[in-house]
Design an enzyme around this catalytic site. Structure first.
Site, PDB file in Angstrom:
ATOM      1  CG  ASN A  87       9.133  18.464  18.008  1.00 14.59           C
ATOM      2  OD1 ASN A  87       8.052  19.036  18.155  1.00 14.59           O
ATOM      3  ND2 ASN A  87       9.989  18.773  17.046  1.00 14.59           N
ATOM      4  CD1 TRP A  88       4.443  15.093  21.614  1.00 16.15           C
ATOM      5  CD2 TRP A  88       2.374  15.877  21.992  1.00 16.15           C
ATOM      6  NE1 TRP A  88       3.972  14.490  22.752  1.00 16.15           N
ATOM      7  CE2 TRP A  88       2.706  14.950  23.002  1.00 16.15           C
ATOM      8  CE3 TRP A  88       1.121  16.501  22.026  1.00 16.15           C
ATOM      9  CZ2 TRP A  88       1.817  14.634  24.034  1.00 16.15           C
ATOM     10  CZ3 TRP A  88       0.239  16.185  23.058  1.00 16.15           C
ATOM     11  CH2 TRP A  88       0.596  15.253  24.046  1.00 16.15           C
ATOM     12  CE  LYS A  89       9.169  16.627  14.255  1.00 18.91           C
ATOM     13  NZ  LYS A  89       9.939  16.113  13.133  1.00 18.91           N
ATOM     14  CG  HIS A 130      12.665  21.216  14.742  1.00 14.24           C
ATOM     15  ND1 HIS A 130      12.368  20.843  13.454  1.00 14.24           N
ATOM     16  CD2 HIS A 130      12.779  20.071  15.459  1.00 14.24           C
ATOM     17  CE1 HIS A 130      12.300  19.520  13.401  1.00 14.24           C
ATOM     18  NE2 HIS A 130      12.537  19.031  14.603  1.00 14.24           N
ATOM     19  CD  GLU A 166       9.968  19.203  11.223  1.00 13.13           C
ATOM     20  OE1 GLU A 166       9.165  19.552  12.097  1.00 13.13           O
ATOM     21  OE2 GLU A 166      10.362  18.028  11.087  1.00 13.13           O
ATOM     22  CD  GLU A 171      15.841  17.035  16.088  1.00 10.27           C
ATOM     23  OE1 GLU A 171      15.237  16.140  16.674  1.00 10.27           O
ATOM     24  OE2 GLU A 171      15.254  17.955  15.476  1.00 10.27           O
ATOM     25  N   GLY A 183      12.181  12.180  10.302  1.00 12.69           N
ATOM     26  CA  GLY A 183      10.936  11.711   9.691  1.00 12.69           C
ATOM     27  C   GLY A 183      11.142  10.854   8.452  1.00 12.69           C
ATOM     28  CB  SER A 232      14.432   8.106  12.161  1.00 11.58           C
ATOM     29  OG  SER A 232      13.856   8.852  11.101  1.00 11.58           O
ATOM     30  N   GLY A 271      10.386  12.695  17.448  1.00  7.49           N
ATOM     31  CA  GLY A 271       9.196  13.136  16.724  1.00  7.49           C
ATOM     32  C   GLY A 271       8.142  12.039  16.722  1.00  7.49           C
ATOM     33  N   GLY A 272       8.087  11.296  15.629  1.00  9.01           N
ATOM     34  CA  GLY A 272       7.052  10.282  15.427  1.00  9.01           C
ATOM     35  C   GLY A 272       6.819   9.352  16.613  1.00  9.01           C
TER      36      GLY A 272
END
Ligand code: 13P
Length: 255
Positions: A13-15, A98, A100, A170, A176, A216, A237-238
């Site tokens: 997930n590149w966000k 998600h 977010e 999640e 994150g 994470s 993510g990251g």
């Protein structure tokens, strides 16, 4: 529950990251890394990168997804993108619900359900996100929260449509933050969600559904998380923004 019955999928997930030239560079780096993987490989990119990603991944094992879609087919919804638009541009997956989106954009269980149904009806595969806040975990209501999110999101989704749904557990406190759920915590909730699927549908549906962990996940902890019997991959993510790190996760999931 038999892990061999379902597909393990690592999805990035590149966000809100990567301009088009940056996306091109990352995808070129990912191609050889992904080619070795025996698990499913998905990258969920910003809308502006979808066309580029679809074009560049043609003939590879990398599937492309978006990060959200609206539930109406068209109309006066400034700034939104419909499921049909995603399908037409060549996206195969879409992330729905998600945390977010829930936290910053007013997404609710009801709109998550509407978006899930719209995406499935348009022929997209859905990565449905559920997860509890830190306060909810501390209050001991993780199962109630995750159970409710899962049940409402899937209202009206048929058993046939469920084959196109991946669930991503999640925990919000792990996203994150560098704080990962322990492998046991991740497995416990993924297993609980599988139990909900068995109750809503049947055992075959529960055995067959891919349930990922996200929050994470990184090259250091991936192997232990992915070795859990009910963790069928990850939503990353990251660590999905660096080809080298993503490659380590793909290797861990391909074992
Ligand atoms: P991080 O891997 O950066 O914690 O993000 C997880 C996530 O939100 C994936 O959807």
């Amino acid at each position: 529950m038999n892990k061999a019955l379902r597909q393990v999928i690592i999805a990035g997930n590149w966000k809100m990251n990567k301009t088009r030239p940056e996306a091109k560079a990352l995808i070129e780096q990912l191609k050889p890394v992904a080619a070795k993987a025996s698990c499913g490989v998905v990258i969920c990119v910003p809308f502006t990168n979808l066309e580029t990603a679809v074009e560049l991944t043609k003939g590879t094992n990398i599937k492309v997804g978006a990060q959200n879609c609206h539930f109406e087919k068209s109309g006066a919804f400034t700034g939104e993108v419909s499921a049909d638009m995603l399908k037409e541009i060549g996206a195969e997956y879409v992330i729905i619900g998600h945390s977010e989106r829930r936290q910053y954009f007013g997404e609710t269980d009801v709109t998550v359900n509407k978006r899930t149904k719209a995406a499935l009806e348009a022929g997209l595969k859905v990565i449905l996100c559920v997860g509890e806040l830190l306060t909810e975990r501390e209050q001991g209501v993780t199962e109630e929260i995750v159970g409710l999110q899962t049940k409402i999101a899937l209202l009206g989704v048929t058993k046939e449509q469920l084959k196109n749904v991946v669930i991503a557990y999640e925990p919000v406190w792990a996203i994150g933050t560098g704080k990962t759920a322990t492998a046991e915590q991740a497995n416990e909730v993924c297993s609980y969600i599988r139990g909900i699927i068995a109750k809503l549908y049947d055992k075959a549906a529960a055995d067959g559904i891919t349930i990922q962990y996200g929050g994470s996940m990184n090259p250091k902890n991936a192997e232990e998380l992915l070795a859990q019997p009910d963790v069928d991959g990850g939503l990353i993510g990251g660590a999905s923004l660096k080809a080298e790190d993503f490659g380590v996760l793909l290797d861990a999931a391909s074992k």
